[in-house]
Write an enzyme that holds these catalytic residues in place. Structure first.
Site, PDB file in Angstrom:
ATOM      1  N   ASP A 183       0.823  -1.219   0.000  1.00  0.00           N
ATOM      2  CA  ASP A 183       0.000   0.000   0.000  1.00  0.00           C
ATOM      3  C   ASP A 183       0.861   1.275   0.000  1.00  0.00           C
ATOM      4  OD1 ASP A 183      -2.442   1.336  -0.028  1.00  0.00           O
ATOM      5  OD2 ASP A 183      -3.257   0.252   1.687  1.00  0.00           O
ATOM      6  N   ASP A 238      -9.424   3.735  -3.831  1.00  0.00           N
ATOM      7  CA  ASP A 238     -10.205   2.563  -3.381  1.00  0.00           C
ATOM      8  C   ASP A 238     -11.628   2.553  -3.949  1.00  0.00           C
ATOM      9  OD1 ASP A 238      -8.033   1.909  -1.844  1.00  0.00           O
ATOM     10  OD2 ASP A 238      -9.087   2.024   0.077  1.00  0.00           O
TER      11      ASP A 238
END
Ligand SMILES: *[C@@H]1O[C@H](CO)[C@@H](O)[C@H](O)[C@H]1NC(C)=O
Ligand SMILES: *[C@@H]1O[C@H](CO)[C@@H](O)[C@H](O)[C@H]1NC(C)=O
Ligand SMILES: *[C@@H]1O[C@H](CO)[C@@H](O)[C@H](O)[C@H]1NC(C)=O
Ligand SMILES: *[C@@H]1O[C@H](CO)[C@@H](O)[C@H](O)[C@H]1NC(C)=O
Length: 426
Positions: A183, A238
């Protein structure tokens, strides 16, 4: 020009390409099996970047399939839920369909490293440790994924792996981890091109084959560089469990279609199918388009407790086969008409000279959507055999165009096999 001749021309131009670019890694298929539909396909489905990106770790020859904990559980994870999920992937038949990665997302570790500087699984939620979990999952023939961050902390403020790449990669390998999602939080403003390659080197140095999934949210146009770094790269922020998010992300990911191919895939984020925020039709469209776009198929719902409708969508073998097609060319939006451009046709080439076509109604009323052969890159006189992948029905021979009434937010999906070609190929 005859349809036969143009089929041949396209075949010729693609095979020439693989001979002239010496350093290009040839995709894993025989030239003879490449679709030979029409030279005009080059215009519709630019493959000029196809096969130039290969991490060359032998993985991701087709998009990864499995499950990830985040979309449903967020931080509410523990070893019980991960094991039960692995059990459910087996008992529902999803594992047999290819969903083999069981990926733990953020929140598996304690908030600080131990005295030796190592990451530590949270003793409350993962009392047996990750190695034991990996063993459990491997015994079932599945693979275990884990999560870290190319920054000081993960998004949920656990320790990140920036400047700890080698030690963390060694630890993951020693546990038997098969996949790393990496991430982008707390990244100190250092550009992704500098932060992501060290983990590639570290993973490689472990000698264990580990799928490397980059998640820098599409911020630095990863399609342009990440293929040399990882096996997939997120192209967007996202996803969330809404029609607005899903459609926005589909369009953003479409832009990078020319860069996908065996070894490296655009990643428009994990599936929301089954999480309750969209209708059956919307989830069916989500799954259809993700499959057509050669997106990773990472289930994001609670597979221990799926409705029959959710399982029906996720286990559609014919749609999964489009996603896992060995040719590995990302399908794309080829036309958008009507009010707000919501009568959409998405299409792409498949192996065995076939094509996939999706008719996607993004309007709030039912509409008739028409795919003309010229619009999808077929010769206008081509005759094709058509199959409906959601009704599981052959529709027979079709000439010139196909049209169907599609319900609001629904998506029809079809495979076209040119008949003229079968004759020509003999
Ligand atoms: C494990 O997580 C699941 C899902 O959040 C939860 O329902 C369950 O109570 C947890 N079990 C333990 C032992 O913490
Ligand atoms: C490491 O990288 C080399 C060169 O790309 C590759 O051949 C090899 O398969 C990689 N090894 C692992 C374990 O990923
Ligand atoms: C979900 O994504 C959409 C589109 O990007 C956005 O408008 C919306 O605010 C998001 N919803 C949540 C709850 O984050
Ligand atoms: C199973 O899912 C349904 C919704 O489909 C939900 O109402 C129910 O609470 C869930 N059961 C468990 C045990 O999570």
């Amino acid at each position: 020009m005859s349809a036969f001749f143009s089929f041949f021309l396209f075949f010729f131009s693609l095979s020439t390409l693989s001979f002239t670019m010496a350093l290009r890694i040839v995709p894993p298929f025989e030239p003879e099996s490449i679709y030979q539909i029409s030279n005009s396909l080059n215009k519709f489905y630019d493959t000029s970047k196809y096969g130039i990106f290969q991490l060359n770790n032998g993985l991701a020859l087709t998009p990864q399939m499995g499950w990830n904990s985040w979309n449903f559980f967020a931080c509410a994870i523990n070893e019980t839920v991960i094991k039960e999920t692995a059990d459910a992937l087996i008992s529902t038949g999803l594992a047999d369909l290819g969903y083999i990665f069981v990926n733990i997302d953020d929140c598996w570790s304690t908030v600080s490293r131990n005295g030796k500087g190592a990451l530590v699984p949270d003793p409350k939620d993962f009392p047996s440790g990750i190695k034991a979990l990996a063993d459990y999952i491997h015994e079932k023939g599945l693979k275990l994924g884990i999560y870290s961050d190319a920054g000081m902390f993960t998004c949920q403020v656990r320790p990140g792996s920036l400047y700890h790449e080698n030690g963390d990669a060694q630890l993951f390998a020693s546990w038997g981890v098969d996949y790393l999602k990496y991430d982008n939080c707390y990244n100190l403003g250092i550009e992704p091109k500098k932060r992501y390659p060290p983990m590639r080197e570290a993973l490689n140095a472990t000698g264990r084959t580990i799928f490397y999934s980059l998640c820098e949210w599409g911020e630095d146009d990863p399609a342009l560089w990440a293929g040399r770094v990882g096996n997939s790269w997120r192209t967007t922020q996202d996803i969330n469990d809404s029609w607005a998010s899903m459609t926005t992300i589909a369009d953003l990911n479409d832009k990078w279609a020319a860069y996908a191919g065996p070894g490296g895939w655009n990643d428009p984020d994990m599936l929301e199918v089954g999480n309750g925020g969209m209708t059956f039709e919307e989830y069916r469209a989500h799954f259809s388009i993700w499959s057509l776009m050669k997106a990773p198929l990472l289930i994001g719902c609670d597979v221990r407790n799926m409705t029959a409708e959710t399982l029906e969508i996720l286990s559609n073998k014919e749609v999964i086969a489009v996603n896992q097609d060995p040719l590995g060319i990302q399908g794309r939006k080829v036309s958008a008409e009507g009010s707000d451009y919501c009568s959409q046709v998405w299409a792409g080439p498949l192996s065995g000279n076939r094509m996939v076509v999706a008719l996607w109604n993004r309007c709030s009323e039912p509409v008739t959507i028409k795919a003309k052969w010229e619009t999808i890159g077929l010769h206008s006189s081509a005759s094709v055999l058509m199959r409906d992948l959601w009704k599981h029905e052959d529709l027979g021979n079709i000439d010139g165009f196909f049209e169907a009434i599609i319900a609001s937010h629904d998506c029809g999906m079809y495979i076209l096999t040119p008949l003229a070609l079968s004759n020509a190929a003999i």
